[in-house]
Design a protein around this motif. Structure first.
Motif, PDB file in Angstrom:
ATOM      1  N   PRO A  37       0.795  -1.231   0.000  1.00 16.24           N
ATOM      2  CA  PRO A  37       0.000   0.000   0.000  1.00 16.24           C
ATOM      3  C   PRO A  37       0.825   1.278   0.000  1.00 16.24           C
ATOM      4  CG  PRO A  37      -0.051  -1.043   2.159  1.00 16.24           C
ATOM      5  CD  PRO A  37       0.640  -2.000   1.243  1.00 16.24           C
ATOM      6  N   GLN A  38       2.106   1.197   0.391  1.00 10.88           N
ATOM      7  CA  GLN A  38       2.927   2.403   0.412  1.00 10.88           C
ATOM      8  C   GLN A  38       3.539   2.653  -0.962  1.00 10.88           C
ATOM      9  OE1 GLN A  38       3.840  -0.440   1.915  1.00 10.88           O
ATOM     10  NE2 GLN A  38       5.976  -0.903   1.438  1.00 10.88           N
ATOM     11  N   ALA A  39       4.163   3.833  -1.123  1.00  8.85           N
ATOM     12  CA  ALA A  39       4.831   4.165  -2.379  1.00  8.85           C
ATOM     13  C   ALA A  39       5.873   3.084  -2.696  1.00  8.85           C
ATOM     14  CB  ALA A  39       5.496   5.531  -2.253  1.00  8.85           C
ATOM     15  N   PRO A  40       6.142   2.853  -4.001  1.00 11.71           N
ATOM     16  CA  PRO A  40       5.799   3.726  -5.120  1.00 11.71           C
ATOM     17  C   PRO A  40       4.380   3.579  -5.680  1.00 11.71           C
ATOM     18  CG  PRO A  40       7.191   1.942  -5.874  1.00 11.71           C
ATOM     19  CD  PRO A  40       7.124   1.817  -4.385  1.00 11.71           C
ATOM     20  N   LEU A  41       3.809   2.397  -5.676  1.00 14.52           N
ATOM     21  CA  LEU A  41       2.452   2.216  -6.202  1.00 14.52           C
ATOM     22  C   LEU A  41       1.508   2.090  -5.011  1.00 14.52           C
ATOM     23  CD1 LEU A  41       3.317  -0.372  -9.005  1.00 14.52           C
ATOM     24  CD2 LEU A  41       3.152   2.112  -9.204  1.00 14.52           C
ATOM     25  N   GLU A  42       0.400   2.821  -5.030  1.00 18.77           N
ATOM     26  CA  GLU A  42      -0.389   2.955  -3.812  1.00 18.77           C
ATOM     27  C   GLU A  42      -1.860   2.588  -3.978  1.00 18.77           C
ATOM     28  OE1 GLU A  42       0.824   6.548  -1.456  1.00 18.77           O
ATOM     29  OE2 GLU A  42       1.894   7.042  -3.303  1.00 18.77           O
ATOM     30  N   ASN A  43      -2.184   1.734  -4.951  1.00 21.60           N
ATOM     31  CA  ASN A  43      -3.572   1.305  -5.117  1.00 21.60           C
ATOM     32  C   ASN A  43      -3.925   0.095  -4.260  1.00 21.60           C
ATOM     33  OD1 ASN A  43      -3.985   3.334  -6.903  1.00 21.60           O
ATOM     34  ND2 ASN A  43      -4.296   2.048  -8.704  1.00 21.60           N
ATOM     35  N   ALA A  44      -2.920  -0.528  -3.647  1.00 23.52           N
ATOM     36  CA  ALA A  44      -3.173  -1.707  -2.816  1.00 23.52           C
ATOM     37  C   ALA A  44      -3.774  -1.282  -1.484  1.00 23.52           C
ATOM     38  CB  ALA A  44      -1.881  -2.482  -2.594  1.00 23.52           C
ATOM     39  N   ALA A  45      -4.581  -2.167  -0.912  1.00 19.54           N
ATOM     40  CA  ALA A  45      -5.207  -1.895   0.380  1.00 19.54           C
ATOM     41  C   ALA A  45      -4.281  -2.321   1.512  1.00 19.54           C
ATOM     42  CB  ALA A  45      -6.534  -2.639   0.488  1.00 19.54           C
ATOM     43  N   THR A  46      -4.462  -1.694   2.655  1.00 19.69           N
ATOM     44  CA  THR A  46      -3.694  -2.037   3.851  1.00 19.69           C
ATOM     45  C   THR A  46      -4.421  -3.124   4.629  1.00 19.69           C
ATOM     46  OG1 THR A  46      -2.821   0.212   4.000  1.00 19.69           O
ATOM     47  CG2 THR A  46      -2.700  -1.150   5.984  1.00 19.69           C
ATOM     48  N   ARG A  47      -3.717  -4.185   4.964  1.00 20.85           N
ATOM     49  CA  ARG A  47      -4.300  -5.273   5.739  1.00 20.85           C
ATOM     50  C   ARG A  47      -4.332  -4.906   7.217  1.00 20.85           C
ATOM     51  NH1 ARG A  47      -1.786  -9.351   6.615  1.00 20.85           N
ATOM     52  NH2 ARG A  47      -3.380 -10.953   6.618  1.00 20.85           N
ATOM     53  N   SER A  48      -5.382  -5.364   7.894  1.00 19.95           N
ATOM     54  CA  SER A  48      -5.471  -5.215   9.339  1.00 19.95           C
ATOM     55  C   SER A  48      -6.406  -6.289   9.865  1.00 19.95           C
ATOM     56  CB  SER A  48      -5.993  -3.824   9.714  1.00 19.95           C
ATOM     57  OG  SER A  48      -7.340  -3.673   9.318  1.00 19.95           O
ATOM     58  N   SER A  49      -6.472  -6.417  11.194  1.00 16.54           N
ATOM     59  CA  SER A  49      -7.350  -7.431  11.773  1.00 16.54           C
ATOM     60  C   SER A  49      -8.814  -7.126  11.487  1.00 16.54           C
ATOM     61  CB  SER A  49      -7.118  -7.508  13.286  1.00 16.54           C
ATOM     62  OG  SER A  49      -7.322  -6.227  13.875  1.00 16.54           O
ATOM     63  N   SER A  50      -9.141  -5.843  11.400  1.00 17.07           N
ATOM     64  CA  SER A  50     -10.526  -5.466  11.123  1.00 17.07           C
ATOM     65  C   SER A  50     -10.818  -5.388   9.628  1.00 17.07           C
ATOM     66  CB  SER A  50     -10.840  -4.113  11.769  1.00 17.07           C
ATOM     67  OG  SER A  50      -9.969  -3.110  11.268  1.00 17.07           O
ATOM     68  N   GLU A  51      -9.773  -5.233   8.817  1.00 13.01           N
ATOM     69  CA  GLU A  51      -9.926  -5.144   7.367  1.00 13.01           C
ATOM     70  C   GLU A  51      -8.991  -6.142   6.691  1.00 13.01           C
ATOM     71  OE1 GLU A  51     -12.001  -3.454   5.542  1.00 13.01           O
ATOM     72  OE2 GLU A  51     -12.969  -2.359   7.163  1.00 13.01           O
TER      73      GLU A  51
END
Length: 488
Positions: A368-382
């Motif tokens: 999810p961080q640069a350089p490409l930022e279209n990915a989602a961030t994983r978390s326990s709630s998401e």
């Protein structure tokens, strides 16, 4: 003469109930035994039905997981069903399984198993019940309920020319078509495409991003002059014999590891040729104009080691390589499956192979961080499921010369590939699962690297030796990514 009993004797007989009590008890015992038997047999039937349902569930999942023809899926389902029955404590020999392949939009979507039969009774037989009917069914379909990201790092080098690139386009677009219907919420499924060869084309629109280091395109014109002798005439001309030249057979050249004939020449006959001596006049100044163009076509090079194996520290920017071409531009993660398929169909094989470049940019695309930022961030709630499909048809033919990839040290490239795979496996924040596919690859080292790369992330390696096996590999990957659910 027959003596009749006296009246008191008749009265005693009329009121005597001892024999009737025994008869009533016997009849009552039969009924009680039957009722008890019914209760026991119905309990057995319920347990047998549970066992059948478990067998049907396993069979439906087995049929749904298998990539193959309806007959092959049926065979897999029956094998699992029968194996489950053998472990049962009940006589289920009269049970019949009816399999059904579930198809949606002309493609395998799931599998349904119906079960019906008779269970022999025990004590209930005294009441005339010889068998109990048992029936159940199970249905397994693929469905994507968790946000899912799939990035395909695809080898589009010269060796993919012809039937291989056609097979790749077929397999990759089928994968998208297989997964898209499983996502009832279109926003939950994203695809990304990373074509790679000697370089990866990240697109000229990224020139001025803070993580790229690309000079502006430029054109520099210079003029150089020098004094040259001028030929004004010829003298002392004579005929000179030029001897014949034997034919020279062609040699073998390589493009992306693929051999082809090159060089060589035809035989030449001998002949006479005029040869004269030049007569020079005064020297004359001759000027030439030279134009040097610098143009960036979107090709990304490598940062110095070890940054070229890591997805961090982009304060040290990624270098752009000038005056080279590098194939089809990447497509960052998108929910637009039509756009993803169009990008796949635009793939054009060319150039040499440097696998680490494709793997690195696929990793970056899933982060999810640069350089490409279209990915989602994983978390326990998401929770987000992230998959990386890496395919190649050969070994590394190029290596980094920093920042370019003009070296030919295959061992160095293999070591970098190994380190990138290890770093992806350590990236617990993104938890990427890798599926790797070797397409008609004979090099054992490359196949071992691809296998370890996948297995270390909980993925799977496929050694596809031909088109059929390659298509089956991508179909299997799609089945693995699709979340099979028992719906009934």
């Amino acid at each position: 003469m027959v003596r009749l009993p006296s009246a008191p004797l008749f009265r005693r007989f009329a009121y005597d109930r001892h024999g009737a009590v025994a008869m009533i008890f016997a009849l009552s015992a039969v009924g009680l035994l039957g009722v008890t038997g019914l209760a026991m047999d119905f309990a057995r039937g319920a347990k047998a039905k549970s066992a059948l349902l478990a067998a049907a569930d396993s069979a439906a999942l087995a049929g749904a997981r298998l990539v193959g023809t309806p007959a092959e899926r049926e065979a897999a389902a029956k094998q699992v069903f029968e194996a489950n029955l053998k472990q049962s404590d009940y006589d289920l020999s009269k049970v019949v399984m009816k399999p059904e392949n579930i198809v949606k939009d002309g493609r395998n979507f799931g599998y349904r198993v119906s079960v019906q039969g008779e269970l022999p009774t025990t004590l209930s037989r005294v009441l005339g019940f010889q068998e109990l009917n048992v029936a159940t069914f199970s249905e397994a379909i693929g469905v994507l309920t968790t946000p899912t990201e799939v990035v395909m790092a695809l080898d589009t080098t010269y060796s993919m020319t012809g039937w291989k690139i056609a097979t790749l386009k077929d397999a990759a677009t089928r994968l998208i078509d297989d997964l898209r219907p499983l996502a009832y919420d279109a926003d939950k499924l994203k695809f990304g495409i990373v074509p790679f060869g000697q370089y990866v084309n990240i697109g000229v629109s990224n020139r001025h991003k803070p993580w790229m280091n690309v000079p502006d395109d430029s054109s520099t014109t210079s003029t150089s002059c020098k004094m040259e002798k001028q030929v004004v005439s010829w003298t002392n001309c004579k005929k000179v014999w030029i001897p014949p030249v034997a034919a020279k057979p062609p040699g073998t050249c390589y493009n992306d590891g693929v051999p082809y004939s090159c060089g060589g020449s035809a035989a030449k006959a001998g002949y006479f040729q005029d040869q004269c001596e030049p007569v020079y006049g005064p020297d004359k100044e001759v000027c030439k104009t030279n134009t040097a163009n610098q143009k960036w076509n979107g090709c990304a090079g490598s940062r110095n080691y070890p940054l070229n194996t890591r997805d961090d520290s982009y304060g040290t920017r990624i270098p752009g390589i000038m005056n080279v071409t590098c194939g089809t531009e990447i497509l960052d993660l998108t929910t637009n499956s039509s756009q993803a398929k169009s990008r796949i169909m635009a793939l054009n094989p060319n150039g040499e192979t440097y696998i680490p470049a494709g793997l690195m940019w696929a990793w970056r695309m899933l982060s999810p961080q640069a350089p490409l930022e279209n990915a989602a961030t994983r978390s326990s709630s998401e929770p987000v499921r992230k998959f990386l499909i890496l395919m190649t048809d050969g070994l590394n033919t190029k290596s980094p010369s920093y920042p370019a990839h003009t070296g030919s040290n295959g061992a160095l490239s293999n070591q970098l590939l190994k380190e990138i795979c290890q770093n992806i496996a350590k990236d617990k924040a993104n938890a990427i699962t890798i599926y790797s596919v070797a397409f008609d690859v004979s090099d054992v080292t490359t196949k071992n690297l691809l296998s370890t790369c996948a297995l270390d992330t909980g993925g799977q390696f496929f050694d596809a030796k031909n088109s059929a096996e390659f298509l089956a590999a991508f179909a299997k990957i799609g089945m693995n990514i699709g979340e099979l659910r028992l719906t009934k």
